[in-house]
Design an enzyme around this catalytic site. Structure first.
Site, PDB file in Angstrom:
ATOM      1  N   ARG A 126       0.807  -1.219   0.000  1.00 55.16           N
ATOM      2  CA  ARG A 126       0.000   0.000   0.000  1.00 55.16           C
ATOM      3  C   ARG A 126       0.844   1.276   0.000  1.00 55.16           C
ATOM      4  NH1 ARG A 126      -1.759  -1.333   5.775  1.00 55.16           N
ATOM      5  NH2 ARG A 126      -0.411  -0.059   7.092  1.00 55.16           N
ATOM      6  N   ARG A 152       6.034   6.811  -6.583  1.00 59.27           N
ATOM      7  CA  ARG A 152       5.593   7.830  -7.547  1.00 59.27           C
ATOM      8  C   ARG A 152       6.747   8.414  -8.335  1.00 59.27           C
ATOM      9  NH1 ARG A 152       2.833  10.906  -3.180  1.00 59.27           N
ATOM     10  NH2 ARG A 152       0.899   9.767  -2.833  1.00 59.27           N
ATOM     11  N   ARG A 176      -0.221  -6.232  18.566  1.00 52.97           N
ATOM     12  CA  ARG A 176       1.038  -5.511  18.746  1.00 52.97           C
ATOM     13  C   ARG A 176       0.704  -4.162  19.330  1.00 52.97           C
ATOM     14  NH1 ARG A 176       5.915  -7.077  17.939  1.00 52.97           N
ATOM     15  NH2 ARG A 176       6.920  -5.094  17.500  1.00 52.97           N
ATOM     16  N   ARG A 186       9.929   5.988  15.133  1.00 54.99           N
ATOM     17  CA  ARG A 186       9.776   7.349  14.609  1.00 54.99           C
ATOM     18  C   ARG A 186       9.615   8.345  15.739  1.00 54.99           C
ATOM     19  NH1 ARG A 186       3.640   7.211  11.950  1.00 54.99           N
ATOM     20  NH2 ARG A 186       2.575   6.902  13.915  1.00 54.99           N
ATOM     21  N   GLU A 200       8.405   6.556  19.407  1.00 52.18           N
ATOM     22  CA  GLU A 200       7.524   5.382  19.376  1.00 52.18           C
ATOM     23  C   GLU A 200       8.336   4.091  19.343  1.00 52.18           C
ATOM     24  OE1 GLU A 200       4.546   5.529  16.327  1.00 52.18           O
ATOM     25  OE2 GLU A 200       3.745   7.435  17.061  1.00 52.18           O
ATOM     26  N   TYR A 225      -7.904  -4.257  11.753  1.00 54.34           N
ATOM     27  CA  TYR A 225      -7.308  -2.927  11.691  1.00 54.34           C
ATOM     28  C   TYR A 225      -8.162  -2.028  10.817  1.00 54.34           C
ATOM     29  CZ  TYR A 225      -4.630   1.184  11.319  1.00 54.34           C
ATOM     30  OH  TYR A 225      -4.281   2.512  11.390  1.00 54.34           O
ATOM     31  N   ASP A 274      -8.713   2.118   9.700  1.00 55.61           N
ATOM     32  CA  ASP A 274      -8.448   3.540   9.794  1.00 55.61           C
ATOM     33  C   ASP A 274      -9.729   4.231  10.252  1.00 55.61           C
ATOM     34  OD1 ASP A 274      -5.755   3.935   9.220  1.00 55.61           O
ATOM     35  OD2 ASP A 274      -6.064   3.833   7.060  1.00 55.61           O
TER      36      ASP A 274
HETATM   37  P1  FAD Z   1     -11.163   2.778  20.027  1.00 52.73           P
HETATM   38  O1  FAD Z   1     -10.776   4.166  19.666  1.00 52.73           O
HETATM   39  O2  FAD Z   1     -10.141   1.896  20.571  1.00 52.73           O
HETATM   40  O3  FAD Z   1     -12.345   2.878  21.110  1.00 52.73           O
HETATM   41  C1  FAD Z   1     -12.776   1.780  21.887  1.00 52.73           C
HETATM   42  C2  FAD Z   1     -13.195   2.341  23.245  1.00 52.73           C
HETATM   43  O4  FAD Z   1     -13.822   1.291  23.981  1.00 52.73           O
HETATM   44  C3  FAD Z   1     -12.006   2.794  24.081  1.00 52.73           C
HETATM   45  O5  FAD Z   1     -12.209   4.123  24.515  1.00 52.73           O
HETATM   46  C4  FAD Z   1     -11.996   1.819  25.247  1.00 52.73           C
HETATM   47  O6  FAD Z   1     -11.563   2.413  26.456  1.00 52.73           O
HETATM   48  C5  FAD Z   1     -13.452   1.408  25.328  1.00 52.73           C
HETATM   49  N1  FAD Z   1     -13.656   0.114  25.966  1.00 52.73           N
HETATM   50  C6  FAD Z   1     -13.060  -1.064  25.660  1.00 52.73           C
HETATM   51  N2  FAD Z   1     -13.477  -2.039  26.472  1.00 52.73           N
HETATM   52  C7  FAD Z   1     -14.375  -1.476  27.336  1.00 52.73           C
HETATM   53  C8  FAD Z   1     -15.130  -1.961  28.419  1.00 52.73           C
HETATM   54  N3  FAD Z   1     -15.051  -3.233  28.798  1.00 52.73           N
HETATM   55  N4  FAD Z   1     -15.937  -1.114  29.081  1.00 52.73           N
HETATM   56  C9  FAD Z   1     -16.009   0.200  28.727  1.00 52.73           C
HETATM   57  N5  FAD Z   1     -15.293   0.718  27.700  1.00 52.73           N
HETATM   58  C10 FAD Z   1     -14.489  -0.094  27.015  1.00 52.73           C
HETATM   59  N6  FAD Z   1      -6.444   5.819  11.676  1.00 52.73           N
HETATM   60  C11 FAD Z   1      -6.362   6.749  10.708  1.00 52.73           C
HETATM   61  O7  FAD Z   1      -7.301   6.935   9.943  1.00 52.73           O
HETATM   62  N7  FAD Z   1      -5.233   7.514  10.578  1.00 52.73           N
HETATM   63  C12 FAD Z   1      -4.159   7.382  11.401  1.00 52.73           C
HETATM   64  O8  FAD Z   1      -3.155   8.093  11.252  1.00 52.73           O
HETATM   65  C13 FAD Z   1      -4.223   6.388  12.422  1.00 52.73           C
HETATM   66  N8  FAD Z   1      -3.188   6.214  13.261  1.00 52.73           N
HETATM   67  C14 FAD Z   1      -3.255   5.230  14.214  1.00 52.73           C
HETATM   68  C15 FAD Z   1      -2.169   5.053  15.063  1.00 52.73           C
HETATM   69  C16 FAD Z   1      -2.203   4.074  16.047  1.00 52.73           C
HETATM   70  C17 FAD Z   1      -1.017   3.859  16.959  1.00 52.73           C
HETATM   71  C18 FAD Z   1      -3.369   3.255  16.164  1.00 52.73           C
HETATM   72  C19 FAD Z   1      -3.428   2.159  17.190  1.00 52.73           C
HETATM   73  C20 FAD Z   1      -4.448   3.460  15.341  1.00 52.73           C
HETATM   74  C21 FAD Z   1      -4.412   4.438  14.353  1.00 52.73           C
HETATM   75  N9  FAD Z   1      -5.508   4.674  13.523  1.00 52.73           N
HETATM   76  C22 FAD Z   1      -5.423   5.624  12.544  1.00 52.73           C
HETATM   77  C23 FAD Z   1      -6.756   3.899  13.670  1.00 52.73           C
HETATM   78  C24 FAD Z   1      -7.789   4.572  14.618  1.00 52.73           C
HETATM   79  O9  FAD Z   1      -7.233   4.679  15.903  1.00 52.73           O
HETATM   80  C25 FAD Z   1      -9.055   3.718  14.680  1.00 52.73           C
HETATM   81  O10 FAD Z   1      -9.649   3.653  13.409  1.00 52.73           O
HETATM   82  C26 FAD Z   1     -10.128   4.232  15.649  1.00 52.73           C
HETATM   83  O11 FAD Z   1      -9.602   4.699  16.841  1.00 52.73           O
HETATM   84  C27 FAD Z   1     -11.055   3.099  15.954  1.00 52.73           C
HETATM   85  O12 FAD Z   1     -12.104   3.515  16.782  1.00 52.73           O
HETATM   86  P2  FAD Z   1     -12.852   2.447  17.672  1.00 52.73           P
HETATM   87  O13 FAD Z   1     -14.029   3.162  18.241  1.00 52.73           O
HETATM   88  O14 FAD Z   1     -13.087   1.212  16.947  1.00 52.73           O
HETATM   89  O15 FAD Z   1     -11.821   2.019  18.811  1.00 52.73           O
HETATM   90  N1  UDP Z   2       7.489   1.303   5.932  1.00 52.63           N
HETATM   91  C1  UDP Z   2       8.855   1.280   5.788  1.00 52.63           C
HETATM   92  N2  UDP Z   2       9.566   2.422   5.988  1.00 52.63           N
HETATM   93  C2  UDP Z   2       8.972   3.587   6.327  1.00 52.63           C
HETATM   94  C3  UDP Z   2       7.563   3.618   6.467  1.00 52.63           C
HETATM   95  C4  UDP Z   2       6.848   2.449   6.264  1.00 52.63           C
HETATM   96  O1  UDP Z   2       9.429   0.241   5.493  1.00 52.63           O
HETATM   97  O2  UDP Z   2       9.663   4.597   6.523  1.00 52.63           O
HETATM   98  C5  UDP Z   2       6.774   0.027   5.727  1.00 52.63           C
HETATM   99  C6  UDP Z   2       6.525  -0.740   7.021  1.00 52.63           C
HETATM  100  O3  UDP Z   2       6.662  -2.118   6.734  1.00 52.63           O
HETATM  101  C7  UDP Z   2       5.098  -0.434   7.344  1.00 52.63           C
HETATM  102  C8  UDP Z   2       4.493  -0.361   5.962  1.00 52.63           C
HETATM  103  O4  UDP Z   2       5.500   0.257   5.169  1.00 52.63           O
HETATM  104  O5  UDP Z   2       4.512  -1.446   8.100  1.00 52.63           O
HETATM  105  C9  UDP Z   2       3.221   0.459   5.897  1.00 52.63           C
HETATM  106  O6  UDP Z   2       3.495   1.747   6.333  1.00 52.63           O
HETATM  107  P1  UDP Z   2       2.394   2.677   6.952  1.00 52.63           P
HETATM  108  O7  UDP Z   2       3.023   3.961   7.372  1.00 52.63           O
HETATM  109  O8  UDP Z   2       1.242   2.705   6.033  1.00 52.63           O
HETATM  110  O9  UDP Z   2       2.042   1.807   8.224  1.00 52.63           O
HETATM  111  P2  UDP Z   2       1.209   2.086   9.524  1.00 52.63           P
HETATM  112  O10 UDP Z   2       2.210   2.571  10.515  1.00 52.63           O
HETATM  113  O11 UDP Z   2       0.168   3.111   9.176  1.00 52.63           O
HETATM  114  O12 UDP Z   2       0.689   0.735   9.817  1.00 52.63           O
END
Ligand code: FAD
Ligand code: UDP
Length: 373
Positions: free
Chosen positions: A177, A181, A254, A285, A310, A358, A360
């Site tokens: 993904r 470019r 993870r 990062r 991180e 997973y 977004d």
């Molecule tokens: P969550 O946000 O996890 O909400 C679940 C909620 O349920 C939590 O508040 C939790 O406390 C609550 N809960 C769980 N169990 C219980 C219980 N038993 N009782 C009461 N409450 C409970 N998406 C993007 O589009 N762009 C990004 O750049 C991006 N970056 C990310 C980076 C990281 C490190 C991670 C982990 C995710 C990222 N995402 C990103 C994805 C994004 O976080 C998720 O799409 C979104 O948060 C999912 O929402 P959710 O409601 O499913 O889950």
């Molecule tokens: N990746 C990499 N080098 C970088 C950034 C990303 O090799 O500088 C690879 C890495 O394997 C990562 C994948 O590209 O898991 C997808 O990257 P993205 O940033 O979309 O991952 P996310 O952190 O959002 O899961």
């Protein structure tokens, strides 16, 4: 007997909050509970020195779906942030995603034709050794996509730190993904729309949950019988295996550990995201949060900055479950739990934990917008 609420919503992340918003509009009575001390799930930000710090990892909203974009902008306006991370490999900087700027920095090539020829040369050995078959793992995929130099300098170390496994033991799709470019274009995403809510993600959550009864520091499982009795239906966004008492075993994740530091300077790295792609540096990062929302002079009007290093690690009990592990054991286990969930007439399972998927942010919202409430 009539129950007090139509919906008990377990979890106030984007799934729960968007569901609550729509249900309220449809005239339903909702209660949202969350076990954390705040609302918003993983998009929640904590304000430090006037800077919104993404407490659970950097979040950048991006989508090509106009309905989703219009929906979130009807709650809060979004800014013009464009994600353009920089990679640091042994002190040398490269633009991401892989584009003409990267190829110029790597090889000095100046035109798309020169870059194409260089990439062909770089990947020739790997393509030949495949002998017509599809790449079987991430290493083969990367080598046949961009060749040896970029794999060694920008992919190998980063990927092995992020996933805790060797590139030859990881699935090819992870790297597919990433855009490649032949243009001078550092925009990480191919999507039509992207940005950060003006004023931060908490504004989005506050807007979604306006007028809705919410309670924090409440774990559904601490008094399950009570919570099951208060509403006609439950919207469950917590962990799928926990809902079923882990009866088939535990799903694995993870996770990421963040080391946050407030620095007495206005601008540490000049960009929101700098990836450290060599294996020897333990973090993947550094995020400098102010750059998500401050541009130009406003960066300097705020005298301090907050950075997060991180560290990607294996998940153990008590840590935040972030990324589902897509191996055969976990996929099979999740399938068994999903089969139970499919037979639950009064529970809607949604979001990244309850679906063990997973997601977004935009696809989460899209999913809720498409539900019949
Ligand atoms: P969550 O946000 O996890 O909400 C679940 C909620 O349920 C939590 O508040 C939790 O406390 C609550 N809960 C769980 N169990 C219980 C219980 N038993 N009782 C009461 N409450 C409970 N998406 C993007 O589009 N762009 C990004 O750049 C991006 N970056 C990310 C980076 C990281 C490190 C991670 C982990 C995710 C990222 N995402 C990103 C994805 C994004 O976080 C998720 O799409 C979104 O948060 C999912 O929402 P959710 O409601 O499913 O889950
Ligand atoms: N990746 C990499 N080098 C970088 C950034 C990303 O090799 O500088 C690879 C890495 O394997 C990562 C994948 O590209 O898991 C997808 O990257 P993205 O940033 O979309 O991952 P996310 O952190 O959002 O899961």
């Amino acid at each position: 007997m009539e129950k007090k609420y139509d919906f008990l919503i377990v979890g106030s992340g984007l799934f729960g909050a968007t569901f609550a918003y729509r249900a309220r509009k449809a005239g339903k009575r909702c209660l949202v509970i969350d076990k954390r001390s705040h609302l918003g799930g993983n998009v929640y930000c904590e304000n430090t020195e006037g800077i919104n710090v993404h407490k659970y990892g950097a979040h950048i909203f991006h989508t090509s779906n106009k309905a989703v974009w219009d929906f979130v902008n009807s709650i809060v306006e979004f800014n013009r942030y464009t994600n353009s991370p920089v990679a640091n490999y042994k002190g040398k900087l490269y633009n991401l995603p892989f584009n003409m700027n990267t190829f110029y920095q790597m090889w000095g090539v100046k035109t798309p034709e020169e870059a194409r020829a260089k990439i062909e040369e770089q990947k020739a050995d790997a393509v030949a050794s495949l002998n017509g078959r599809e790449p079987a793992n991430l290493e083969e995929q990367a080598l046949t996509l961009v060749g040896r130099d970029i794999f060694e300098k920008l992919i190998k170390g980063y990927t092995e730190k992020q996933w805790g496994r060797k590139c030859e033991d990881l699935p090819a799709f992870i790297i597919k993904r990433l855009p490649v470019r032949l243009a001078f274009d550092n925009n990480y995403f191919n999507d039509r729309y992207q940005g950060i809510p003006i004023g931060g993600y908490n504004k989005l959550i506050d807007g979604l949950l306006e007028g809705i009864e919410t309670r924090v520091n409440v774990d559904f499982f601490d008094d399950r019988a009570h919570w099951e009795s208060v509403a006609d239906k439950i919207v469950f966004t917590g962990k799928l295996d926990e809902f079923y008492g882990y009866r088939f075993g535990k799903l694995e994740y993870r996770t990421v550990r963040f080391e946050n530091e407030t620095l007495d300077m206005p601008n540490y790295q000049g960009n929101a995201v700098v990836n450290y792609t060599e294996r020897e540096i333990p973090y993947t990062r550094i995020i400098e949060h102010k750059h998500f929302e401050m541009f130009g002079q406003t960066v300097y009007d705020c005298p301090k900055t907050v950075v997060s290093r991180e560290y990607s690690t294996e998940w153990t009990e008590g840590m935040e479950p972030y990324y589902p592990v897509n191996d055969s054991r976990n996929n099979e286990l999740a399938g068994k739990y999903r089969a139970l969930a499919a037979q639950e007439p009064s529970v809607i399972f949604g979001g990244r934990l309850a679906e063990y998927k997973y997601y977004d942010m935009a696809p989460i919202i899209e999913r809720v917008l498409n539900l019949e409430i």
